[in-house]
Design a protein around this motif. Sequence first.
Motif, PDB file in Angstrom:
ATOM      1  N   LEU A 105     -17.832 -27.715   9.435  1.00  9.90           N
ATOM      2  CA  LEU A 105     -18.349 -28.537   8.622  1.00  9.90           C
ATOM      3  C   LEU A 105     -18.609 -27.708   7.452  1.00  9.90           C
ATOM      4  CD1 LEU A 105     -20.618 -30.572  11.003  1.00  9.90           C
ATOM      5  CD2 LEU A 105     -18.193 -31.030  10.290  1.00  9.90           C
ATOM      6  N   SER A 106     -19.276 -26.450   7.524  1.00  8.95           N
ATOM      7  CA  SER A 106     -19.717 -25.690   6.225  1.00  8.95           C
ATOM      8  C   SER A 106     -18.546 -25.423   5.461  1.00  8.95           C
ATOM      9  CB  SER A 106     -20.582 -24.555   6.715  1.00  8.95           C
ATOM     10  OG  SER A 106     -19.716 -23.564   7.707  1.00  8.95           O
ATOM     11  N   GLY A 107     -17.429 -25.094   6.011  1.00 11.54           N
ATOM     12  CA  GLY A 107     -16.228 -24.908   5.330  1.00 11.54           C
ATOM     13  C   GLY A 107     -15.709 -26.078   4.457  1.00 11.54           C
ATOM     14  N   LEU A 108     -15.723 -27.310   5.106  1.00 18.11           N
ATOM     15  CA  LEU A 108     -15.268 -28.519   4.704  1.00 18.11           C
ATOM     16  C   LEU A 108     -16.000 -28.817   3.513  1.00 18.11           C
ATOM     17  CD1 LEU A 108     -13.697 -31.084   4.670  1.00 18.11           C
ATOM     18  CD2 LEU A 108     -15.214 -32.057   6.200  1.00 18.11           C
ATOM     19  N   VAL A 109     -17.443 -28.663   3.616  1.00 20.21           N
ATOM     20  CA  VAL A 109     -18.396 -29.073   2.557  1.00 20.21           C
ATOM     21  C   VAL A 109     -18.213 -27.945   1.477  1.00 20.21           C
ATOM     22  CG1 VAL A 109     -20.763 -28.997   1.964  1.00 20.21           C
ATOM     23  CG2 VAL A 109     -20.187 -30.005   3.995  1.00 20.21           C
ATOM     24  N   ALA A 110     -17.962 -26.673   1.548  1.00 17.71           N
ATOM     25  CA  ALA A 110     -17.730 -25.911   0.517  1.00 17.71           C
ATOM     26  C   ALA A 110     -16.451 -26.259  -0.373  1.00 17.71           C
ATOM     27  CB  ALA A 110     -17.542 -24.360   1.066  1.00 17.71           C
ATOM     28  N   MET A 111     -15.522 -26.774   0.338  1.00 18.57           N
ATOM     29  CA  MET A 111     -14.181 -27.304  -0.456  1.00 18.57           C
ATOM     30  C   MET A 111     -14.529 -28.475  -1.128  1.00 18.57           C
ATOM     31  SD  MET A 111     -11.926 -24.806  -0.018  1.00 18.57           S
ATOM     32  CE  MET A 111     -10.929 -25.530  -0.930  1.00 18.57           C
ATOM     33  N   ILE A 112     -15.271 -29.258  -0.420  1.00 18.53           N
ATOM     34  CA  ILE A 112     -15.426 -30.550  -1.179  1.00 18.53           C
ATOM     35  C   ILE A 112     -16.155 -30.174  -2.522  1.00 18.53           C
ATOM     36  CG2 ILE A 112     -16.853 -32.949  -0.930  1.00 18.53           C
ATOM     37  CD1 ILE A 112     -15.892 -32.844   2.023  1.00 18.53           C
ATOM     38  N   LYS A 113     -17.022 -29.531  -2.593  1.00 20.02           N
ATOM     39  CA  LYS A 113     -18.305 -29.061  -3.664  1.00 20.02           C
ATOM     40  C   LYS A 113     -17.392 -28.567  -4.738  1.00 20.02           C
ATOM     41  CE  LYS A 113     -22.682 -28.788  -1.344  1.00 20.02           C
ATOM     42  NZ  LYS A 113     -23.815 -28.153  -1.045  1.00 20.02           N
ATOM     43  N   HIS A 114     -16.264 -27.589  -4.250  1.00 22.89           N
ATOM     44  CA  HIS A 114     -15.884 -26.943  -5.251  1.00 22.89           C
ATOM     45  C   HIS A 114     -14.499 -27.297  -5.613  1.00 22.89           C
ATOM     46  CE1 HIS A 114     -14.541 -23.103  -6.998  1.00 22.89           C
ATOM     47  NE2 HIS A 114     -13.173 -23.293  -6.724  1.00 22.89           N
TER      48      HIS A 114
ATOM     49  N   ALA B 164     -11.050 -31.534   8.695  1.00 25.27           N
ATOM     50  CA  ALA B 164     -11.813 -30.315   9.480  1.00 25.27           C
ATOM     51  C   ALA B 164     -11.511 -30.793  11.223  1.00 25.27           C
ATOM     52  CB  ALA B 164     -13.194 -30.452   9.368  1.00 25.27           C
ATOM     53  N   ARG B 165     -11.164 -29.879  11.856  1.00 28.50           N
ATOM     54  CA  ARG B 165     -10.890 -29.937  13.385  1.00 28.50           C
ATOM     55  C   ARG B 165     -11.679 -29.102  13.981  1.00 28.50           C
ATOM     56  NH1 ARG B 165      -8.785 -33.498  11.030  1.00 28.50           N
ATOM     57  NH2 ARG B 165      -6.886 -34.272  10.728  1.00 28.50           N
ATOM     58  N   ALA B 166     -12.711 -29.424  15.023  1.00 30.08           N
ATOM     59  CA  ALA B 166     -13.702 -28.637  15.763  1.00 30.08           C
ATOM     60  C   ALA B 166     -12.717 -27.795  16.637  1.00 30.08           C
ATOM     61  CB  ALA B 166     -14.553 -29.501  16.414  1.00 30.08           C
ATOM     62  N   VAL B 167     -12.940 -26.431  16.880  1.00 25.87           N
ATOM     63  CA  VAL B 167     -12.364 -25.610  17.778  1.00 25.87           C
ATOM     64  C   VAL B 167     -13.307 -25.328  18.875  1.00 25.87           C
ATOM     65  CG1 VAL B 167     -11.381 -23.582  18.311  1.00 25.87           C
ATOM     66  CG2 VAL B 167     -11.049 -24.361  15.921  1.00 25.87           C
ATOM     67  N   LEU B 168     -13.172 -25.891  20.314  1.00 34.37           N
ATOM     68  CA  LEU B 168     -14.256 -25.798  21.082  1.00 34.37           C
ATOM     69  C   LEU B 168     -13.600 -25.333  22.287  1.00 34.37           C
ATOM     70  CD1 LEU B 168     -15.166 -29.505  20.583  1.00 34.37           C
ATOM     71  CD2 LEU B 168     -16.558 -27.595  19.809  1.00 34.37           C
ATOM     72  N   PRO B 169     -14.539 -24.724  23.366  1.00 38.57           N
ATOM     73  CA  PRO B 169     -14.092 -24.227  24.497  1.00 38.57           C
ATOM     74  C   PRO B 169     -13.925 -25.476  25.390  1.00 38.57           C
ATOM     75  CG  PRO B 169     -16.415 -24.099  24.431  1.00 38.57           C
ATOM     76  CD  PRO B 169     -15.909 -24.551  22.908  1.00 38.57           C
TER      77      PRO B 169
ATOM     78  N   GLU C 211     -26.826 -34.640   4.328  1.00 36.30           N
ATOM     79  CA  GLU C 211     -27.789 -33.624   3.972  1.00 36.30           C
ATOM     80  C   GLU C 211     -26.918 -32.627   3.180  1.00 36.30           C
ATOM     81  OE1 GLU C 211     -31.163 -31.732   3.194  1.00 36.30           O
ATOM     82  OE2 GLU C 211     -30.921 -33.834   3.986  1.00 36.30           O
ATOM     83  N   MET C 212     -25.893 -32.159   3.853  1.00 34.65           N
ATOM     84  CA  MET C 212     -25.219 -31.032   3.084  1.00 34.65           C
ATOM     85  C   MET C 212     -24.499 -31.494   1.627  1.00 34.65           C
ATOM     86  SD  MET C 212     -23.281 -29.365   6.557  1.00 34.65           S
ATOM     87  CE  MET C 212     -22.986 -27.631   5.801  1.00 34.65           C
ATOM     88  N   LEU C 213     -24.250 -32.605   1.555  1.00 35.43           N
ATOM     89  CA  LEU C 213     -23.490 -33.251   0.264  1.00 35.43           C
ATOM     90  C   LEU C 213     -24.553 -33.980  -0.299  1.00 35.43           C
ATOM     91  CD1 LEU C 213     -20.254 -34.257   2.093  1.00 35.43           C
ATOM     92  CD2 LEU C 213     -20.351 -32.341   0.458  1.00 35.43           C
ATOM     93  N   LYS C 214     -25.791 -33.990  -0.365  1.00 34.52           N
ATOM     94  CA  LYS C 214     -26.648 -34.919  -0.860  1.00 34.52           C
ATOM     95  C   LYS C 214     -26.674 -34.651  -2.685  1.00 34.52           C
ATOM     96  CE  LYS C 214     -30.835 -32.225  -0.238  1.00 34.52           C
ATOM     97  NZ  LYS C 214     -32.083 -31.969   0.583  1.00 34.52           N
ATOM     98  N   ASP C 215     -26.328 -33.467  -2.854  1.00 30.87           N
ATOM     99  CA  ASP C 215     -26.382 -33.003  -4.427  1.00 30.87           C
ATOM    100  C   ASP C 215     -24.786 -33.302  -5.028  1.00 30.87           C
ATOM    101  OD1 ASP C 215     -29.268 -32.571  -4.414  1.00 30.87           O
ATOM    102  OD2 ASP C 215     -28.676 -30.635  -3.557  1.00 30.87           O
ATOM    103  N   THR C 216     -24.134 -33.882  -4.137  1.00 32.21           N
ATOM    104  CA  THR C 216     -22.700 -33.852  -4.764  1.00 32.21           C
ATOM    105  C   THR C 216     -22.212 -35.140  -5.031  1.00 32.21           C
ATOM    106  OG1 THR C 216     -21.960 -32.234  -3.227  1.00 32.21           O
ATOM    107  CG2 THR C 216     -20.127 -33.341  -4.255  1.00 32.21           C
TER     108      THR C 216
END
Length: 233
Positions: free
Chosen positions: A47-56, A93-98, A221-226
């Motif tokens: 999710l952090s990687g996805l948010v970074a790309m959206i913001k940028h 975004a695709r979660a990589v899970l055990p 929360e992560m994108l509230k300023d975008t």
Amino acid sequence: MFDRSFIEKIETMAAPRVIETPQGTFTNQDFRRIEEKMAVTLTLNTLSGLVAMIKHENKEYNTPLYVRITSPTQIDVFGKIRDDSQREQPFAARAVLPQFRFDSYIPVEDMIISLKARFAQTEDRDYLLRLLGNITDNQSVQTKDDGITQSATIRSGIQLVGEERIKPVVSLKPYRTFLEVEQPESDFLIRLKEGYAALYEADGGAWQNEAMANIGDLLREMLKDTDNVIIVE
């Protein structure tokens, strides 16, 4: 004989023409739409990687961007419909899970390893680890099953260690969604037979709604300023 100007005129008339319409740009040859090139979808695993790309890069696309929480393990980001009636999908975004085999009997030792590696800590997870650890430390285990609950009679050699009544339902938090959010807790039936254990899901899939709500809360929360980003569940 045709002169050169006549031939050039024929060539000009035969050449493809471009026609602009509200539905897009077309060529008069077979009246095919000329598709505008769209960016290849960039797939992230967090999710952090996805948010970074959206913001940028969100200003590079037809905004607003719609962040759709498709499932507990999948997020798709779409742009606004363009003039040619297409919609870009710049990110995903695709979660990589055990992986864990629910609804199947596996060796007790493998179950212990899976509980430690693929489940978040809960009181019932620790209870299962103690129960299964006690079984593997002894030479003989017999189970009794009345269809509702089980009990295990544990022997070491010829010595009777004791009989333990097994909880029919345990509350566990397997890793089933993005690791950045709280893992949903749900109920499982625990079943034992000689040397094997199984976990059966018992919440009817309600955990998926909770997981998607947790993802939505974190993304908001992560994108509230975008600007120009809409979360869709």
